[in-house]
Design an enzyme around this catalytic site. Structure first.
Site, PDB file in Angstrom:
ATOM      1  N   ALA A  20       0.807  -1.228   0.000  1.00 38.89           N
ATOM      2  CA  ALA A  20       0.000   0.000   0.000  1.00 38.89           C
ATOM      3  C   ALA A  20       0.840   1.279   0.000  1.00 38.89           C
ATOM      4  O   ALA A  20       0.690   2.143  -0.873  1.00 38.89           O
ATOM      5  CB  ALA A  20      -0.955  -0.015   1.197  1.00 38.89           C
ATOM      6  N   ALA A  21       1.744   1.400   0.975  1.00 40.00           N
ATOM      7  CA  ALA A  21       2.496   2.650   1.099  1.00 40.00           C
ATOM      8  C   ALA A  21       3.420   2.852  -0.092  1.00 40.00           C
ATOM      9  O   ALA A  21       3.460   3.933  -0.693  1.00 40.00           O
ATOM     10  CB  ALA A  21       3.298   2.642   2.407  1.00 40.00           C
ATOM     11  N   ARG A  35       2.899  17.050 -13.377  1.00 37.20           N
ATOM     12  CA  ARG A  35       2.522  18.435 -13.086  1.00 37.20           C
ATOM     13  C   ARG A  35       3.765  19.311 -12.881  1.00 37.20           C
ATOM     14  O   ARG A  35       3.846  20.427 -13.381  1.00 37.20           O
ATOM     15  CB  ARG A  35       1.642  18.467 -11.832  1.00 37.20           C
ATOM     16  CG  ARG A  35       0.976  19.794 -11.554  1.00 37.20           C
ATOM     17  CD  ARG A  35       0.208  19.755 -10.230  1.00 37.20           C
ATOM     18  NE  ARG A  35       1.093  19.986  -9.104  1.00 37.20           N
ATOM     19  CZ  ARG A  35       1.141  19.224  -8.012  1.00 37.20           C
ATOM     20  NH1 ARG A  35       0.348  18.184  -7.879  1.00 37.20           N
ATOM     21  NH2 ARG A  35       1.974  19.516  -7.030  1.00 37.20           N
ATOM     22  N   ALA A  47      10.438  -7.760  -2.039  1.00 34.89           N
ATOM     23  CA  ALA A  47      11.071  -9.019  -1.630  1.00 34.89           C
ATOM     24  C   ALA A  47      10.210 -10.219  -2.029  1.00 34.89           C
ATOM     25  O   ALA A  47      10.727 -11.257  -2.414  1.00 34.89           O
ATOM     26  CB  ALA A  47      11.306  -9.004  -0.125  1.00 34.89           C
ATOM     27  N   SER A  52       0.415  -4.375  -3.755  1.00 33.28           N
ATOM     28  CA  SER A  52      -0.855  -3.662  -3.571  1.00 33.28           C
ATOM     29  C   SER A  52      -2.006  -4.578  -3.208  1.00 33.28           C
ATOM     30  O   SER A  52      -3.059  -4.539  -3.824  1.00 33.28           O
ATOM     31  CB  SER A  52      -1.241  -2.912  -4.853  1.00 33.28           C
ATOM     32  OG  SER A  52      -0.286  -1.959  -5.169  1.00 33.28           O
ATOM     33  N   CYS A  56      -5.985  -6.693   5.001  1.00 32.23           N
ATOM     34  CA  CYS A  56      -7.199  -6.718   5.812  1.00 32.23           C
ATOM     35  C   CYS A  56      -8.239  -7.672   5.250  1.00 32.23           C
ATOM     36  O   CYS A  56      -9.188  -8.050   5.934  1.00 32.23           O
ATOM     37  CB  CYS A  56      -7.809  -5.325   5.898  1.00 32.23           C
ATOM     38  SG  CYS A  56      -6.687  -4.105   6.568  1.00 32.23           S
ATOM     39  N   ASP A 289       3.689   0.597   7.285  1.00 24.83           N
ATOM     40  CA  ASP A 289       3.806  -0.167   8.524  1.00 24.83           C
ATOM     41  C   ASP A 289       5.223  -0.258   9.073  1.00 24.83           C
ATOM     42  O   ASP A 289       5.420  -0.779  10.170  1.00 24.83           O
ATOM     43  CB  ASP A 289       3.267  -1.594   8.310  1.00 24.83           C
ATOM     44  CG  ASP A 289       1.768  -1.624   8.072  1.00 24.83           C
ATOM     45  OD1 ASP A 289       1.137  -0.545   8.101  1.00 24.83           O
ATOM     46  OD2 ASP A 289       1.227  -2.727   7.875  1.00 24.83           O
ATOM     47  N   TYR A 435     -31.265  11.929  11.294  1.00 29.66           N
ATOM     48  CA  TYR A 435     -32.196  11.006  11.957  1.00 29.66           C
ATOM     49  C   TYR A 435     -33.281  10.533  11.013  1.00 29.66           C
ATOM     50  O   TYR A 435     -33.922  11.322  10.337  1.00 29.66           O
ATOM     51  CB  TYR A 435     -32.861  11.674  13.165  1.00 29.66           C
ATOM     52  CG  TYR A 435     -34.100  10.953  13.632  1.00 29.66           C
ATOM     53  CD1 TYR A 435     -34.012   9.627  14.074  1.00 29.66           C
ATOM     54  CD2 TYR A 435     -35.346  11.567  13.620  1.00 29.66           C
ATOM     55  CE1 TYR A 435     -35.155   8.942  14.490  1.00 29.66           C
ATOM     56  CE2 TYR A 435     -36.487  10.885  14.038  1.00 29.66           C
ATOM     57  CZ  TYR A 435     -36.393   9.580  14.461  1.00 29.66           C
ATOM     58  OH  TYR A 435     -37.512   8.899  14.871  1.00 29.66           O
ATOM     59  N   ARG A 451     -23.493  13.812  25.474  1.00 32.57           N
ATOM     60  CA  ARG A 451     -24.199  14.695  26.398  1.00 32.57           C
ATOM     61  C   ARG A 451     -24.063  14.204  27.831  1.00 32.57           C
ATOM     62  O   ARG A 451     -23.939  14.997  28.768  1.00 32.57           O
ATOM     63  CB  ARG A 451     -25.676  14.761  25.992  1.00 32.57           C
ATOM     64  CG  ARG A 451     -26.379  16.005  26.498  1.00 32.57           C
ATOM     65  CD  ARG A 451     -27.816  16.013  26.022  1.00 32.57           C
ATOM     66  NE  ARG A 451     -28.592  14.961  26.639  1.00 32.57           N
ATOM     67  CZ  ARG A 451     -29.668  14.393  26.080  1.00 32.57           C
ATOM     68  NH1 ARG A 451     -30.077  14.783  24.896  1.00 32.57           N
ATOM     69  NH2 ARG A 451     -30.326  13.452  26.709  1.00 32.57           N
TER      70      ARG A 451
END
Lengths: 463, 463
Positions: A20-21, A35, A47, A52, A56, A289, A435, A451
């Site tokens: 991912a990273a 750009r 490795a 990607s 999870c 990670d 709601y 509250r």
């Protein structure tokens, strides 16, 4: 041609790790370079042979809900290469020489770079008992790689008792997978189930696990495994032995930073601490990670989550290519679910738990509120428990923890937004949330919970 | 005894209307009075015979999901009286004399007060065609009172074609109820279905209605009903006639403020505009559906929702009893659901839609994003569409609209929190929201949607 030879050489960017990273960083730097006009030659060394993928998602392959690990792969190697990345598999970087700007690769030539992005991720914690005489015991596996996912999908389909060692997110999710497979499941943990939550929340999860047929053994010590012919047969605890054809090792992960162990750049946890632009020292960037994550309040935590990895990778990619993007900090949000059938629990948290507060000027006030996810008269109404803590003096929200039925968990994001702004329990209690009877109560339960903390603070002040 | 006669007379508080706002106010003033020591004698006059009921729950009584209107009643009259309130039913206040502090009651003695809380709510809009010669046509009813709920539960159980007139929240919810009853349903609306949303969102809802078997007729003009023996048989549109054993009138509500028509206190919409403490003029307080609601940005809107009524009632109660509480303003959050079976759509909004922006300095940038509610590989993944608008210059979030499957709708609360703080699309895109495959994507779709607006603004700026 003269005009071309006059152009500067491209900046050689080496990305170490293709999950991912790393891949977020690699693709973002290509986008940003278009750009900014910066010329980059981006090499990605991985490795293993996966890129990607959604770690999870592994429990859902194990359970059979997801047919194949292919589905966990967001982009294939071909897609990465087509985007212009020099992606190489089986390239394990063993050492990074920061002075010579050289990455040593096991069994291959070293790779020179101008800028390096360390995105090596993490390794599952595998205690000594998972091997015998240095050989991993068959049937004792983590749930971290795509190969693990295949292993578990195959193994859990064969039947036999399962022991999950570890009561964190992955442990709970793998227990769900085994229950969905119809197996006998025992979950063993050295402390509490979901010990990053308050005990009240853990207790609800334990009750849910038990209702689904999982035997839960908390505060247990694993002494070893029993194996025959190298295949696991049982797990030995201090006071009993659990038959086990399968042992899931879900004891968390540790940053994969050996290649920088000589540098003095690692924190006590063995992780990197990149600055808000993702840089560790000039020319060395890091994300994912293998890093700790800075909270909005400035605290460093080892929180190996895909959400942070994606964001941090993007930040690094932008900056390597000459942009200017800052990682804005995290607030500690996380969610999991235990829903193997008749039991459906969503479990989420955000913020700094009152028990984790170290600042002596903070005086946490905590209230646990029970309610429903929908109007009480609706068939959709499911129980929900919300634990809120706030600072007595500033009334700032500190943490929110939620456990409850369908729709309970993602309510945490609203609390995360309040924490993001450093808001108070009064903000949360009075803001304009939505709601309708099938999805909420007229006073949204999250607001009732907030509250009640406000009222507790007020009441205490009158004494 | 002397010491008692020396005590000041209690303040006579008159609450007109015994639904959400009125009863929230009444109970809060009793609670606060215990703290402040203020002596109050609270009388509540209710024109009907219902109190503290969930009008939003009516479609679910109509559908048969909720067995009885009793379940919609949060607190019974006995419970209110036990708390110390003088609650009187069938007491319709026809006129409030602010100078003499006297409320005239139809068919009964006038009631004197020191402070009055106007919580008269709203009345359904009933066009002329709903009556013939001044007599309401049987089978043509609104969905506003508990009696309406009973009527619809009874009628929809008998079968026959249903026409719902009105494409707002209640119209869509009543269409669901009729579909759940297995009836032929036509939904007729003068403009678009859910016209308070952008057309892209409405289109998804219309597709969902049709998929569930509802015939949808937009941009229709109702010319009248056909009745025999005073019972409806059909609804006449300009160009066709729809057979109808039942006509649900869901054309919105209008503030029930006749009793103050003489005062000059009403806004052009006929509603009251209490200040942030809930006061209209000294001694006259108001809350709920008889009022407009002030947004955090200072704009007044007629938004008759239970969430505002509950909060505003509480504010009034606190202040009448000598406390100091401010209504912090709304941001425009609302949610509904259309889920009669195989179709499940949650529809939610918050903020000021770009088309509603009147400030010429605001330049809305709008992007519509499609994604999934859970990771694409999960069986839980359902389509979700999110429409986000933000101001080009300040990047402030203006509005978010969502339509999608289970779990889509309450995501609006996270956007509402950002709006509450006047936050930007960048805040929403980068904040720390929760992820697990069954409940979200790794980049939460709400954040992808926000990021796309940010990117659009950036890209436009480079041109």
């Amino acid at each position: 041609m003269a005009s071309e030879s006059a152009a500067p050489d491209p900046v050689r960017v080496l990305v170490v790790g293709a999950d991912a990273a790393g891949m977020s960083a690699a693709h973002q730097m290509l986008r940003t370079a278009r750009r900014t006009g910066r010329r980059l030659a981006v090499t990605v060394l991985e490795a293993g042979e996966d890129t990607s993928y959604s770690a999870c998602g592994i429990p859902y392959v194990a359970s059979g809900e997801v047919d194949s690990t292919d589905e966990l792969v967001a982009r294939t190697a071909d897609e990465h290469r087509a985007a212009g990345l020099d992606l190489r598999f089986g390239a394990r970087v063993t050492h990074i020489d920061l002075d010579r700007r050289l990455a040593e690769v096991a069994g291959a030539e070293a790779v020179a770079f101008d800028e390096v992005v360390v995105a090596t991720g993490a390794r599952p914690v595998m205690p000594p008992w998972t091997s015998v005489d240095g050989v991993p015991v068959d049937g004792v596996h983590a749930a971290k790689t795509l190969r693990d996912a295949d292993t578990w999908a195959r193994r859990l389909a064969t039947g036999g008792p399962v022991v999950v060692v570890g009561g964190g997110y992955i442990g709970v999710e793998m227990a769900e997978a085994a229950v969905r497979r119809g197996l006998d499941v025992t979950l063993v943990t050295r402390s509490r189930v979901l010990s990053s939550f308050a005990p009240e929340i853990s207790a609800v999860v334990v009750a849910g696990l038990r209702k689904a047929g999982v035997e839960v053994v908390e505060h247990a010590t694993v002494e070893g495994v029993e194996a025959s012919d190298g295949v696991v047969r049982a797990l030995r605890l201090a006071d009993r032995t659990l038959p086990a054809d399968h042992v899931v090792v879900a004891l968390g992960v540790t940053p994969a930073t050996d290649l920088l162990a000589h540098t003095g750049l690692l924190s006590p946890s063995g992780a990197l601490r990149p600055d808000e632009r993702g840089q560790v020292v000039p020319g060395v960037w890091a994300a994912g990670d293998c890093c700790e994550v800075r909270s909005r309040d400035g605290f460093w935590t080892y929180a190996p989550l895909g959400t942070h990895a994606n964001k941090a990778g993007r930040v690094v990619g932008e900056n390597v290519a000459g942009g200017d993007l800052r990682f804005p900090g995290m607030v500690g949000s996380a969610i999991t679910r235990f829903a193997p059938g008749p039991v459906h629990l969503e479990i989420a948290r955000t913020g700094i738990l009152d028990v984790q507060v170290t600042d002596p000027s903070v005086d946490p006030v905590v209230v646990v509120t029970e309610g429903t996810t929908a109007s009480g008269f609706m068939p959709e109404a499911a129980p929900i428990m919300i634990r809120v803590s706030a600072d007595r003096t500033t009334r700032r929200l500190l943490s929110v923890e939620i456990v409850g039925g369908p729709g309970a968990g993602k309510r945490i994001d609203t609390a995360a937004a309040v924490l993001w702004y450093g808001g108070t329990v009064d903000d949360l209690a009075w803001m304009d949330l939505s709601y309708a009877p099938p999805v909420a109560t007229a006073w949204e339960v999250l607001q009732i919970a907030a509250r009640r903390v406000a009222e507790r603070i007020d009441r205490d002040a009158q004494r």
